[in-house]
Design a protein around this motif. Structure first.
Motif, PDB file in Angstrom:
ATOM      1  N   ASN A 127       0.813  -1.211   0.000  1.00  0.00           N
ATOM      2  CA  ASN A 127       0.000   0.000   0.000  1.00  0.00           C
ATOM      3  C   ASN A 127       0.849   1.264   0.000  1.00  0.00           C
ATOM      4  OD1 ASN A 127      -2.256  -1.576   0.128  1.00  0.00           O
ATOM      5  ND2 ASN A 127      -2.795  -1.085   2.239  1.00  0.00           N
ATOM      6  N   GLY A 128       0.555   2.164  -0.920  1.00  0.00           N
ATOM      7  CA  GLY A 128       1.217   3.460  -0.930  1.00  0.00           C
ATOM      8  C   GLY A 128       2.598   3.470  -1.539  1.00  0.00           C
ATOM      9  N   MET A 129       3.126   2.319  -1.927  1.00  0.00           N
ATOM     10  CA  MET A 129       4.454   2.296  -2.522  1.00  0.00           C
ATOM     11  C   MET A 129       4.438   2.932  -3.906  1.00  0.00           C
ATOM     12  SD  MET A 129       6.269  -1.318  -1.407  1.00  0.00           S
ATOM     13  CE  MET A 129       7.827  -0.854  -2.189  1.00  0.00           C
ATOM     14  N   LEU A 130       5.525   3.606  -4.235  1.00  0.00           N
ATOM     15  CA  LEU A 130       5.633   4.249  -5.528  1.00  0.00           C
ATOM     16  C   LEU A 130       5.798   3.202  -6.624  1.00  0.00           C
ATOM     17  CD1 LEU A 130       6.226   6.633  -3.590  1.00  0.00           C
ATOM     18  CD2 LEU A 130       7.938   7.413  -5.240  1.00  0.00           C
ATOM     19  N   THR A 131       5.217   3.504  -7.775  1.00  0.00           N
ATOM     20  CA  THR A 131       5.453   2.671  -8.945  1.00  0.00           C
ATOM     21  C   THR A 131       6.851   2.966  -9.480  1.00  0.00           C
ATOM     22  OG1 THR A 131       4.596   4.316 -10.482  1.00  0.00           O
ATOM     23  CG2 THR A 131       2.992   2.774  -9.499  1.00  0.00           C
ATOM     24  N   ALA A 182       1.404   3.160   4.503  1.00  0.00           N
ATOM     25  CA  ALA A 182       2.024   2.467   5.630  1.00  0.00           C
ATOM     26  C   ALA A 182       1.082   2.400   6.819  1.00  0.00           C
ATOM     27  CB  ALA A 182       3.320   3.170   6.029  1.00  0.00           C
ATOM     28  N   ILE A 183       0.404   3.499   7.103  1.00  0.00           N
ATOM     29  CA  ILE A 183      -0.518   3.530   8.236  1.00  0.00           C
ATOM     30  C   ILE A 183      -1.667   2.554   8.025  1.00  0.00           C
ATOM     31  CG2 ILE A 183      -2.210   4.973   9.441  1.00  0.00           C
ATOM     32  CD1 ILE A 183      -0.211   7.299   9.107  1.00  0.00           C
ATOM     33  N   ALA A 184      -2.179   2.478   6.800  1.00  0.00           N
ATOM     34  CA  ALA A 184      -3.257   1.528   6.505  1.00  0.00           C
ATOM     35  C   ALA A 184      -2.798   0.088   6.747  1.00  0.00           C
ATOM     36  CB  ALA A 184      -3.724   1.701   5.059  1.00  0.00           C
TER      37      ALA A 184
END
Length: 204
Positions: A121-125, A164-166
């Motif tokens: 989740n939230g990681m950059l492509t 990260a929080i999710a």
């Protein structure tokens, strides 16, 4: 804001003391011998939520460290953003070390390898990371380009923290290992504060 290294040190110390006082408490990272099952095995309280969290959060943190390194290499980045990036780099690098200690003690090598190619989740492509790198590489001596690189870093890091929080909420609610749940709560507290800091830097 709390200094993360001190918090992590306290967590590891607390886990170690708990193990000493009870004779069978939660082992600290790397203390596989404290597990009833012996070296190379996870303690009985470790569940699938714990191991999945470590396997996914470790590469997530590694990308945040890489993002921070990219912007710290740019001359002309403002002091507040540089300070934030350095704290993210230092704090998440220490958290990576802690999580890898548990992964090694719990013999998670295959699981870590399996999840190393996944996008959490939230990681950059790859395109987003490439864009940030190009902005950083081409910004030398150009104040406008430096500002664009800085803004891009802040916006991407904010989204990265949200992801990260999710992920972390699942560990806090369903993890079995007390030390890892405590570390997850530290992540939520620190990254929530950093997101507010980013909002202020972006003038939101």
């Amino acid at each position: 804001m709390k200094k993360l290294p001190a918090v992590l040190t306290a967590l590891v110390l607390a886990a170690t003391l708990a193990g000493c006082s009870t004779g069978g408490g939660t082992p600290s990272a790397g203390d596989a011998s404290a597990s009833p099952a012996g070296a190379g095995a996870a303690p009985a309280e470790v569940n699938d939520v714990d191991t999945h969290f470590i396997a996914m959060m470790t590469p997530h943190h590694e990308q945040a460290v890489e993002m921070s390194e990219i912007i710290l290499a740019v001359d002309g980045v403002t002091a507040p953003t540089r300070d934030l990036a350095q704290r993210i780099l230092d704090g998440q690098a220490e958290e990576i070390e802690t999580m890898l200690g548990w992964a090694d003690a719990w013999a998670m090598g295959d699981l870590m390898e399996m999840h190393s190619v996944h996008v959490a989740n939230g990681m950059l492509t790859s395109d987003q990371m490439g864009s940030l790198e190009r902005l950083a590489d081409t910004s030398t001596g150009d104040a406008t380009a430096v500002a664009e690189a800085e803004t891009t870093f802040l916006e991407l890091m904010h989204a990265h923290h949200e992801g990260a929080i999710a992920m972390t909420e699942g560990e806090i609610q369903g993890g079995g290992h007390a030390g890892l749940r405590d570390l997850a709560q530290v992540m939520v507290d620190v990254q929530t504060a950093e997101m507010a800091e980013i909002d202020a830097l972006l003038g939101r």
